[in-house]
Each structure stands twice: as structure tokens, then as C-alpha cells.
Design a protein around this motif. Structure first.
Motif, PDB file in Angstrom:
ATOM      1  N   ALA A  47       0.828  -1.208   0.000  1.00 17.24           N
ATOM      2  CA  ALA A  47       0.000   0.000   0.000  1.00 17.24           C
ATOM      3  C   ALA A  47       0.865   1.261   0.000  1.00 17.24           C
ATOM      4  CB  ALA A  47      -0.927  -0.003   1.216  1.00 17.24           C
ATOM      5  N   ALA A  48       1.953   1.239   0.749  1.00 13.48           N
ATOM      6  CA  ALA A  48       2.858   2.394   0.778  1.00 13.48           C
ATOM      7  C   ALA A  48       3.504   2.616  -0.590  1.00 13.48           C
ATOM      8  CB  ALA A  48       3.934   2.183   1.846  1.00 13.48           C
ATOM      9  N   LYS A  49       3.856   1.527  -1.254  1.00 16.52           N
ATOM     10  CA  LYS A  49       4.448   1.638  -2.590  1.00 16.52           C
ATOM     11  C   LYS A  49       3.415   2.130  -3.605  1.00 16.52           C
ATOM     12  CE  LYS A  49       8.122  -1.810  -2.065  1.00 16.52           C
ATOM     13  NZ  LYS A  49       9.199  -0.794  -2.233  1.00 16.52           N
ATOM     14  N   MET A  50       2.168   1.698  -3.452  1.00 18.84           N
ATOM     15  CA  MET A  50       1.111   2.160  -4.342  1.00 18.84           C
ATOM     16  C   MET A  50       0.857   3.655  -4.143  1.00 18.84           C
ATOM     17  SD  MET A  50       0.336  -0.496  -6.144  1.00 18.84           S
ATOM     18  CE  MET A  50      -1.266  -0.241  -6.882  1.00 18.84           C
ATOM     19  N   ALA A  51       1.010   4.116  -2.920  1.00 17.63           N
ATOM     20  CA  ALA A  51       0.841   5.540  -2.640  1.00 17.63           C
ATOM     21  C   ALA A  51       1.896   6.356  -3.409  1.00 17.63           C
ATOM     22  CB  ALA A  51       0.959   5.808  -1.140  1.00 17.63           C
ATOM     23  N   LYS A  52       3.110   5.845  -3.434  1.00 22.02           N
ATOM     24  CA  LYS A  52       4.171   6.525  -4.187  1.00 22.02           C
ATOM     25  C   LYS A  52       3.851   6.534  -5.680  1.00 22.02           C
ATOM     26  CE  LYS A  52       8.021   5.655  -1.008  1.00 22.02           C
ATOM     27  NZ  LYS A  52       9.358   5.023  -0.846  1.00 22.02           N
ATOM     28  N   ARG A  53       3.296   5.421  -6.187  1.00 24.32           N
ATOM     29  CA  ARG A  53       2.935   5.359  -7.608  1.00 24.32           C
ATOM     30  C   ARG A  53       1.852   6.392  -7.928  1.00 24.32           C
ATOM     31  NH1 ARG A  53       1.513  -0.371  -9.965  1.00 24.32           N
ATOM     32  NH2 ARG A  53       1.449   0.935 -11.839  1.00 24.32           N
ATOM     33  N   ALA A  54       1.016   6.660  -6.953  1.00 24.36           N
ATOM     34  CA  ALA A  54      -0.056   7.634  -7.142  1.00 24.36           C
ATOM     35  C   ALA A  54       0.425   9.052  -6.841  1.00 24.36           C
ATOM     36  CB  ALA A  54      -1.242   7.289  -6.249  1.00 24.36           C
ATOM     37  N   GLU A  55       1.742   9.179  -6.537  1.00 24.30           N
ATOM     38  CA  GLU A  55       2.353  10.465  -6.186  1.00 24.30           C
ATOM     39  C   GLU A  55       1.625  11.071  -4.985  1.00 24.30           C
ATOM     40  OE1 GLU A  55       2.310  12.780  -9.747  1.00 24.30           O
ATOM     41  OE2 GLU A  55       3.882  11.601 -10.698  1.00 24.30           O
TER      42      GLU A  55
END
Length: 288
Positions: A47-55
Motif C-alpha cells: 500500500a505504501a508503494k502504491m501511494a508513491k505510484r499515485a504520487e
């Protein structure tokens, strides 16, 4: 074969003395809990990595997940107890004993989404953005956590002889999970049942949904669409898998599986909402 063995005969897999727990310094630790914990950690990292992908700021995820895990576990237990009240009404203290399982995934999902909206309101952030970045981790956590059911010899279906058929010794299974339709086979003096490993079906299905969410995340048409992918994707798999389980939770006074009904409702809801929002956005774009 022994009383603690688990076999997948059509795959040629025979596992001897599969334990439900292990000991550290004399303290017994259930694999069920370990797998759930691993699922939670892996899901949070994703989830934290997905947050980065979503900027988007991943700190929101790390902060949110602390509350989400606590509330989700509580809600998962409440959901299970409500629909299995006959087993707890005469021994209320057993409600707090989680060592033998008894967590309903949909209860945990309800708790997680409730926490999403409460946390977002307090932090003044978009609950749909938070949900979008977290559901990939949620479905991965579910896929991993399902293996706790393997060690507990639970969450299985009726008799099958398909390629994934699983054999379990009757004495290692809860009596309430054995249906009248299940026949027993005696192998080396031990009574076995041969069943659908529905925990495995759901784990594999969840992994597929996880991969699709990760691959197509950047192609979401609007904030909140990934939430709908999760609800529809997980619901679609759960709807058919629930139909063959022997440990279904029923709507009180009926023989209707509550989780199957909820799954179907969520599939319909997610498809309708996705179409409605996409259509609305197209019309808005035309006007502009």
C-alpha cells in the motif's frame, strides 16, 4: 498416513505431521496468527508503494494502517460471532479466544473501509485516494492470510476428486465443518475426508486480483475506481467459492450464506458505480 498429515493425492503431494502451531520459549504460537501478521505487513508495504505510484504521501498509509488493523480484527471477530452466535451464547468468554480461528474476512473488510472514511475525515484527505492505494495491499494480505486456514484444517468445501483435491484426517477437523454429504475414506487406519481446498482457491483468486490491480493501477479512470475493482474482483471470486464451502455463515433463520449474498451485492454495486461514474465524467468532459 497419520492424524496430522495433509495430502493432495492427485498432485502427488503428501505432507507429514503438519503442525497448527510451534513453540518459542515454551509459548505456543499458532501459524494462523503468523500468516495473518505476515499478510498485514506485506499488505502495508504494498500500500505504501502504491501511494508513491499515485504520487501521494505514503506516511498517510503507515499512520492509517495502525488503526485499520486493530478495528478490522475486532470487526472480523464480531461478524463471525454474530453469525455463529449459537456456539458462543453459552460461553461468552470464548468470544475472546482467537487462537482457534473465527475471523470473518468480510467483517474485516467492513472494518477497514469504515476506518478509511473515519481517518480521512479526521486528516482531511480523500478517502477514495486512500482506498485506492490500500486495496492492493488488502487483497494481497487476504491471499497470504488464507494459508492460516490450511494449518487450521478449515475453510474447505464438499467432496471433490479434481486435481487440487485435499485429504484431511477427520479428527483434525472441527465437527461443525463436516457436512452430511462428506464421505470418509480410511487410509492406514485413519479416517480421511477429501475436499475442495477453498482456502487455496480464494488465495489464488486474490493473487490474480492483486496482479490486475497493480498492473492497471495507472489506468484508473477516476480516483476511487481501484476500490471498485477490488470490491467487484474479490466479490466475484467469493460468490462462487462461498457456494461450495461447508462452514458457511447463514443469515439468521435461513440457509442463505450471508457472505455469498454480500459478495453478489458488491459485484453488482461495483459494476454499476463504475459505469455511472465513467459516463458522468465523459459527459462532463464533452461539456467542457
Amino acid at each position: 498416513m497419520g492424524a496430522a498429515d495433509i495430502a493432495f493425492p492427485n498432485l502427488g503431494i503428501y505432507l507429514n505431521n503438519v503442525p497448527k502451531s510451534f513453540e518459542i520459549f515454551g509459548f505456543s504460537i499458532a501459524f494462523y496468527g503468523v500468516l495473518i501478521a505476515i499478510g498485514m505487513i506485506a499488505g502495508t508495504v504494498v500500500a505504501a508503494k502504491m501511494a508513491k505510484r499515485a504520487e501521494w504521501n505514503p506516511e498517510y498509509v503507515w499512520d492509517f494502517v495502525i488503526y485499520a488493523i486493530i478495528i478490522s480484527v475486532i470487526c472480523a471477530r464480531i461478524y463471525y460471532v454474530i453469525f455463529q452466535w449459537q456456539y458462543y451464547k453459552d460461553d461468552l468468554l470464548s468470544i475472546f479466544n482467537l487462537r482457534q480461528g473465527g475471523l470473518a474476512i468480510y467483517g474485516g473488510v467492513i472494518g477497514a473501509f469504515s476506518t478509511v472514511f473515519a481517518y480521512s475525515k479526521i486528516k482531511k484527505i480523500s478517502p477514495y485516494q486512500l482506498g485506492d492505494v490500500c486495496v492492493g495491499g488488502l487483497i494481497l494480505g487476504q491471499a497470504i492470510g488464507r494459508w492460516g486456514n490450511f494449518f487450521n484444517r478449515e475453510v474447505f468445501g464438499e467432496y471433490t476428486n479434481n486435481i487440487l483435491a485435499m485429504q484431511l484426517p477427520i479428527e483434525a477437523v472441527r465437527k461443525s465443518d463436516i457436512s452430511d454429504a462428506l464421505g470418509a475414506t480410511i487410509i492406514d487406519g485413519t479416517n480421511y475426508i477429501q475436499v475442495h481446498p477453498t482456502f487455496l482457491y480464494e488465495s489464488l483468486w486474490n493473487l490474480m486480483v492483486f496482479v490486475l490491480i497493480v498492473v492497471f493501477f495507472k489506468k484508473r479512470a477516476f480516483i476511487g475506481e481501484v476500490i471498485l475493482w477490488y470490491l467487484g474482483g474479490y466479490g466475484l471470486g467469493r460468490a462462487w467459492i462461498e457456494g461450495i464451502r461447508t462452514d458457511q455463515l447463514y443469515i439468521p433463520g435461513t440457509h442463505i450464506p450471508v457472505s455469498q449474498v454480500l459478495a453478489i451485492i458488491l459485484v453488482v454495486f461495483s459494476v454499476v458505480m463504475d459505469i455511472v461514474v465513467r459516463t458522468k465524467n465523459k459527459k462532463k468532459a464533452v461539456k467542457e
